[in-house]
Design a protein around this motif. Structure first.
Motif, mmCIF file in Angstrom:
data_model
loop_
_atom_site.group_PDB
_atom_site.id
_atom_site.type_symbol
_atom_site.label_atom_id
_atom_site.label_comp_id
_atom_site.label_asym_id
_atom_site.label_seq_id
_atom_site.Cartn_x
_atom_site.Cartn_y
_atom_site.Cartn_z
ATOM 1 N N UNK A 63 0.792 -1.227 0.000
ATOM 2 C CA UNK A 63 0.000 0.000 0.000
ATOM 3 C C UNK A 63 0.833 1.290 0.000
ATOM 4 N N UNK A 64 1.870 1.353 0.803
ATOM 5 C CA UNK A 64 2.591 2.620 0.993
ATOM 6 C C UNK A 64 3.309 3.102 -0.267
ATOM 7 N N UNK A 65 3.953 2.185 -0.964
ATOM 8 C CA UNK A 65 4.849 2.599 -2.045
ATOM 9 C C UNK A 65 4.233 2.460 -3.433
ATOM 10 N N UNK A 66 3.016 1.927 -3.519
ATOM 11 C CA UNK A 66 2.438 1.692 -4.847
ATOM 12 C C UNK A 66 2.053 3.020 -5.507
ATOM 13 N N UNK A 67 2.368 3.186 -6.787
ATOM 14 C CA UNK A 67 1.884 4.365 -7.508
ATOM 15 C C UNK A 67 0.377 4.251 -7.701
ATOM 16 N N UNK A 68 -0.306 5.370 -7.767
ATOM 17 C CA UNK A 68 -1.759 5.333 -7.930
ATOM 18 C C UNK A 68 -2.204 5.744 -9.332
ATOM 19 N N UNK A 75 7.676 -1.361 -11.276
ATOM 20 C CA UNK A 75 7.473 0.053 -10.975
ATOM 21 C C UNK A 75 8.662 0.858 -11.490
ATOM 22 N N UNK A 76 8.403 2.091 -11.883
ATOM 23 C CA UNK A 76 9.487 2.952 -12.361
ATOM 24 C C UNK A 76 10.452 3.312 -11.236
ATOM 25 N N UNK A 77 9.949 3.322 -9.992
ATOM 26 C CA UNK A 77 10.795 3.561 -8.825
ATOM 27 C C UNK A 77 11.460 2.235 -8.443
ATOM 28 N N UNK A 85 8.805 -6.748 -4.348
ATOM 29 C CA UNK A 85 9.361 -8.071 -4.634
ATOM 30 C C UNK A 85 9.758 -8.794 -3.348
ATOM 31 N N UNK A 86 10.340 -8.056 -2.406
ATOM 32 C CA UNK A 86 10.729 -8.662 -1.130
ATOM 33 C C UNK A 86 9.506 -9.186 -0.391
ATOM 34 N N UNK A 87 8.399 -8.419 -0.420
ATOM 35 C CA UNK A 87 7.183 -8.864 0.254
ATOM 36 C C UNK A 87 6.613 -10.095 -0.441
ATOM 37 N N UNK A 88 6.606 -10.084 -1.758
ATOM 38 C CA UNK A 88 6.119 -11.240 -2.512
ATOM 39 C C UNK A 88 6.919 -12.494 -2.142
#
Length: 468
Positions: A63-68, A75-77, A85-88
């Motif tokens: 949630x925190x880092x996802x682009x909206x 992601x471009x970032x 990826x680490x969470x996955x």
């Protein structure tokens, strides 16, 4: 010895033991994780050769880092992509349920757990996020925790915590039209201060909270932490049960009736003892706007920025800092303050009822020239529901951007950021310096309806005038 409050009953029933430090080792029934505070915790487990003890009691989302605006992967970032990826990987390796983008259930952690029925009365809940207090709306005891504590819960399903005192915050009466749950909690924090709740759990009681929907109660409990309280809760009742019944993880069949009977039993007793009681009159609460750099620096929409002399002596130093940073003159009305950006969303106010109230204000109007306004649903389910109701079209026709779910401009961990000295009308929970992504950006907290009013007027505006 229980004092008869819900807090004491839930605490006592989850106590594993008392540690030599005097702290309680508390069993945690539900552990919620996201991409920001979990990678280091999982790394610490691996370093110690430990496994997740009860993976079925942990649930993850991103949630925190996802682009909206564009959620295409990668992601471009680069850092954001590494974090997701680490969470996955961590969820896959440890058998943890993960609500990823596109699952239909992804969203802000404090939005998705209630809507899935994961959050239930009588639970202890922990998450590596300050606003975990949100879940107290269901009669749960929910704590925001740090990364080392995330590690502890993953490894042992327990936390070492000092027991809190309990303050009853009683609000009675009916709120005026144009006054919302956000105004209630901003008024409470304004009155008691950002440190007023230190060492306390807040129990919200009284006829005003009894009349609130679950989503309104979540807004109030969400910001308990902003008043210094470690957690806040509302006793479960018929409103709670109607919200929960039939949700994915709620008890089913005969288990439902047993659950309700137990939930009723943990409500605070009529003769419960509290460490403190504070009473408010709902009719006296106005639409509230923050003017400073803490959530306690708030005023009614028709009031002026307080002068230093009008404030308690202890509040004057930070007031002077706020005058300078916010560039708002003491004695000046807050209404009419020009805004640059208007943000509707966050774990405080990104639910379907928040979007409905904002849409009522936006309908038939258009975002003022030079103002950037956008709406970010709190979850994929909220987005689907809003679109089914046509709320997305209402917002877009009024000139708002309609975004994908995420934390967005509540905090500076994704592309949605203020620029330079921009001033934001925000439905989020924190107005700290730099909170919305610019070191000099400024934030005014208010209800979603008030944000919508500011967007169409181009300035802080009394939403009651538009609703009338």
């Amino acid at each position: 010895m229980s004092k008869g409050t819900l807090f004491d009953k839930v605490w006592d029933s989850h106590t594993v033991g008392v540690l030599p430090s005097g702290q309680t080792q508390l069993f945690i029934g539900l552990h919620l994780i996201h991409e920001v505070t979990s990678p280091q915790a999982f790394a610490m487990l691996r370093e110690r050769g430990l496994k997740v003890l009860f993976p079925e009691r942990t649930v993850a989302t991103v949630d925190h880092i996802v682009p909206t605006d564009n959620q295409a992967r990668p992601f471009s970032d680069r850092l954001a992509e590494e974090m997701i990826q680490a969470l996955e990987d961590n969820c896959k390796q440890n058998g943890i349920t993960f609500y990823n983008i596109g699952s239909g259930s992804q969203g802000i952690v404090h939005v998705i757990a209630p809507e899935q029925g994961l959050t239930q009365p009588g639970m202890t809940i922990a998450c590596g996020d300050s606003h975990t207090s949100t879940h107290g709306a269901f009669g749960a005891i929910a704590f925001g925790i740090g990364t080392s504590q995330v590690r502890d819960v993953l490894a042992s399903q327990t936390l070492a915590l000092a027991k809190l005192k309990v303050r009853k915050i009683e609000v009675n009466g009916t709120l005026q039209p144009g006054v919302y749950a956000k105004d209630v909690i901003l008024h409470v924090i304004r009155t008691l201060g950002v440190k007023g709740g230190v060492g306390y759990a807040y129990e919200y009681a009284g006829t005003t909270f009894e009349q609130m929907s679950m989503e309104e109660r979540m807004t109030v409990c969400n910001m308990s932490i902003e008043g210094g309280a470690r957690c806040g809760y509302v006793n479960p009742d018929r409103v709670t049960y109607e919200y929960l019944k039939g949700r994915k993880f709620a008890p089913q069949g005969s288990d439902w009736e047993k659950a309700v009977a137990w939930w009723d039993s943990i409500r605070s007793d009529a003769d419960a003892e509290y460490d403190d009681v504070v009473v408010f009159d709902a009719s006296e609460i106005p639409p509230t706007v923050t003017w400073g750099i803490t959530p306690a620096q708030g005023i009614g929409i028709n009031q002026t920025v307080p002068t230093s002399e009008e404030l308690p002596a202890d509040d004057r130093f930070i007031a002077e800092e706020a005058y300078s940073y916010m560039d708002l003159a003491p004695g000046k009305p807050i209404e009419g303050t020009k805004v640059d950006v208007c943000f509707i969303g966050s774990c405080t106010n990104g639910r379907i009822s928040d979007l409905r109230e904002a849409a009522k204000v936006a309908k038939g109007h258009h975002v003022a020239q030079g103002v950037k306004a956008f709406v970010v649903p709190g979850s994929e389910l909220v987005k689907q529901q809003a679109e089914a109701e046509g709320l997305d079209r209402v917002f877009q026709e009024a000139g708002f951007e309609w975004r994908e779910p995420g934390c967005s401009m509540c905090l500076a961990m994704n592309p949605d950021k203020l620029e330079g000295r921009q001033l934001s009308a925000s439905s989020s929970n924190r107005n700290f310096k730099g909170r919305q992504g610019s070191a000099s950006g400024r934030t005014l907290l208010m209800s979603p309806a008030m944000v919508a009013a500011a967007a169409v007027k181009g300035e802080v505006y009394d939403v009651r005038e538009l609703l009338n």
